[in-house]
Design a protein around this motif. Structure first.
Motif: not given
Ligand code: ADP
Length: 373
Positions: A261-266, A300-311
């Motif tokens: 997700l850190i990479d995705a943010r980049k 995996f810690s499922h749902g991380g991307a969804e939370k990140e997208a919202e944020r």
């Protein structure tokens, strides 16, 4: 002096295409890559003069070989757009429209006949970007759209394998390439153009000119949408591409792990920097479907991307499970959207495709439209 600099010095002795100046000062030589006694670079020439200028290529090769320590020189001519002239260096993209007097960076011009270009990107490799790109393209085709897919993943072109296509594209008039086709998609890939054993370092300097050629010198015909499978990562090559391809939007593929997700943010900030709308995040390998019992495991810690997208205020496009049949169908050249269209996984890709298409068409409508009741 480094080998690269010595090569540049020697290349200054090679005259330009019209026997004026030299190829270095005319800005025709790409970045030079040197490794293990080998040097690689390209020289930009007008596309209709490539044959005639073969002696120039040979002269450049000889000049490079004359440097002590150089055992092999790989030199290719890459095509400039007609009238591109000496100022369009090989490593540079094709001519840009004049900068706007104010506001952000100039936007690249669209490609005639192509409605929207959508990039599928990821912060790092191995997250399932290509698998997502191909299933997304097939799902968009399933919506009734005319779809092309451009595999710009120079480090590991996968469309020939994913779409079960072999051979080389034909040329129409000795120059324009005909895209390959399968499952209703028009396809162009570095994999059709570059030998598999071409050293990776060699591909770097060629990438932007090759991408431009794959965009503009391919007979795409009329397409509603062209999906571009980007190279993984957020380095210079990706930034240049994002900047120089007229993108309607970008889809970011990420796995649930935080690191990804850190990479995705980049990836997201890269597209924002060049003012390309991020259409949303896809969480791939989101949860595991057990092939034996069919039950779901959130390994995996499922749902991380969804939370990140919202944020981050970008749409969450959907979660694709880690499923054996997604991998098997991709690896056998019949992605799940075509080989098992009634499966729940294919349904997830179709839902993502719908949202992506809505986002892409909305982002194109810059001017207010008049609505009649
Ligand atoms: P990338 O383009 O990000 O490098 P790929 O699409 O090539 O990644 O996928 C890497 C590997 O993971 C491939 O073997 C692919 O079949 C597999 N894969 C991708 N997505 C899934 C998924 N949802 N379930 C199972 N395997 C997957």
């Amino acid at each position: 002096m480094a080998i690269k600099d010595l090569v540049v010095e020697q290349l200054k002795r090679v005259k330009g295409p019209d026997l004026t100046g030299n190829i270095v000062d005319l800005g025709l030589v790409s970045e030079i890559v040197a490794a293990d006694g080998k040097v690689f670079f390209s020289i930009t020439v007008p596309s209709d003069r490539a044959e005639e200028l073969e002696p120039l290529r040979i002269a450049a090769e000889k000049a490079a070989m004359s440097v002590e320590g150089v055992q092999k020189a790989g030199v290719v001519l890459t095509a400039a757009k007609q009238g591109g002239g000496p100022s369009s260096g090989a490593a540079r993209p094709s001519p840009q429209p004049a900068p706007k007097p104010q506001g952000g960076p100039p936007k690249p011009a669209g490609i005639p006949g192509i409605g929207a270009i959508i990039a599928v990107a990821s912060g790092k490799g191995g997250v399932g970007k290509s698998t997502t790109a191909v299933n997304l393209a097939l799902a968009l085709h399933g919506l009734g759209l005319k779809v092309g897919i451009l595999d710009a993943d120079i480090y590991g072109p996968s469309m020939p394998r994913l779409l079960h296509i072999t051979g080389r594209p034909q040329t129409v008039d000795g120059r324009t390439l005909k895209p390959m086709e399968n499952y209703g998609l028009k396809v162009m890939s570095m994999g059709f153009l570059v030998e598999e054993d071409t050293p990776m370092i060699w591909r770097g300097p060629m990438v932007m000119s090759a991408l431009n050629q794959m965009l503009k010198e391919v007979e795409w015909g009329e397409l509603d949408v062209l999906v571009v499978d980007m190279p993984p990562g957020t380095g210079d090559a990706q930034l240049t591409m994002a900047q120089n391809v007229p993108l309607a939007g970008a889809v970011i593929v990420s796995t649930p792990q935080d690191l990804a997700l850190i990479d995705a943010r980049k990836g997201m900030s890269m597209f924002r920097k060049v003012e390309v709308p991020v259409l949303g995040i896809v969480e791939n390998m989101s949860y595991f479907i057990c092939p034996d019992c069919g039950s779901r495991h959130d390994i995996f810690s499922h749902g991380g991307a969804e939370k990140e997208a919202e944020r981050l205020g970008v749409p969450f496009l959907g979660a694709i499970p880690l499923a054996m049949d997604i991998r098997e169908t991709s690896d056998s050249g019949a992605p799940i959207v075509v080989s098992d269209p009634d499966s729940p996984h294919a349904e997830v890709y179709r839902a993502i495709a719908k949202t992506v298409w809505e986002g892409a068409t909305a982002s194109k409508q810059e001017a207010p439209s008049i609505v009649f009741d």
